[in-house]
Design an enzyme around this catalytic site. Structure first.
Site, PDB file in Angstrom:
ATOM      1  N   CYS A 117     -27.339 -43.595   4.785  1.00 15.11           N
ATOM      2  CA  CYS A 117     -26.459 -44.712   5.147  1.00 15.11           C
ATOM      3  C   CYS A 117     -25.138 -44.188   5.720  1.00 15.11           C
ATOM      4  O   CYS A 117     -24.363 -43.540   5.005  1.00 15.11           O
ATOM      5  CB  CYS A 117     -26.226 -45.565   3.895  1.00 15.11           C
ATOM      6  SG  CYS A 117     -24.834 -46.706   4.019  1.00 15.11           S
ATOM      7  N   CYS A 120     -21.957 -45.085   3.831  1.00 14.28           N
ATOM      8  CA  CYS A 120     -21.895 -44.343   2.564  1.00 14.28           C
ATOM      9  C   CYS A 120     -21.286 -42.967   2.786  1.00 14.28           C
ATOM     10  O   CYS A 120     -20.538 -42.461   1.939  1.00 14.28           O
ATOM     11  CB  CYS A 120     -23.284 -44.213   1.956  1.00 14.28           C
ATOM     12  SG  CYS A 120     -24.075 -45.792   1.555  1.00 14.28           S
TER      13      CYS A 120
END
Length: 212
Positions: A117, A120
């Site tokens: 991600c 992230c």
């Protein structure tokens, strides 16, 4: 007669190479003309196959979305490099037992993330800095490695930040927003870290140890 026969034989022998040469040139010409036709047929087959695939994906958008997601995951996993370390005083949760143990603390901040991600990756070092500014237990949970925890906490997007006070979730933030996370920490009454806690070594991992 011999001379005339010999001359006739020379003439015949002189014709044969020209006949064979003509046949060879004709075969070579037909072979050279067949190569582009074969390439055209292969190109036509590829275009026809691509057209059918695109038509199928247009009729099944969920399959197209899933395919794009899988390609994106693959690219992030194998071409994006290692996941950045959060640093600070962030502990990694590796088991359901460790998760239940950390929730017994007064104030817990959890980062539910995935290594593929991009947001992230952006959040990781900033999350580590926040762990040095506030006196709370900062933990991170890899949702792909800890699916039971992610399922139990209802994680449906990454990253998701959750704040727990005495074991109860008091705030949830989906997506990375540093200002929203800071405001949530202030709202829940998270005390600022002292200078000694800021420079203290990170606590040991909360991973449950196996009995020897």
């Amino acid at each position: 007669m011999l001379a005339r026969g010999g001359g006739l034989q020379n003439q015949v022998s002189g014709v044969r190479p020209r006949v064979f040469s003509g046949r060879f040139k004709q075969q070579k010409k037909s072979a050279s003309s067949a190569a582009p036709q074969q390439e055209d047929r292969q190109r036509h087959k590829m275009l026809s196959l691509l057209t059918r695939v695109l038509e199928y994906l247009s009729e099944n958008p969920m399959v197209a979305i899933l395919l794009v997601f899988m390609v994106f995951q693959f690219a992030q996993k194998y071409f994006a490099g290692p996941f950045p370390e959060a640093g600070g005083r962030v502990s990694s949760i590796e088991s359901l037992e460790a998760w239940e143990a950390v929730l017994k603390k007064d104030l817990v901040v959890a980062d539910f993330y995935a290594t593929w991600c991009p947001p992230c990756r952006t959040a990781a070092p900033i999350y580590g800095q926040l762990s040095l500014q506030y006196d709370a237990a900062f933990v991170k949970v890899d949702v792909d490695k800890n699916r039971p925890i992610a399922s139990k906490e209802g994680i449906s997007a990454m990253p998701t930040f959750k704040l727990y006070k005495k074991g109860q979730c008091v705030n949830t933030i989906q997506g990375f927003n540093q200002q929203a996370l800071t405001a949530a920490l202030t709202e829940v009454g998270a005390p600022l870290a002292t200078s000694s806690s800021e420079t203290a070594a990170p606590p040991p991992s909360t991973t449950a140890e196996k009995d020897e």
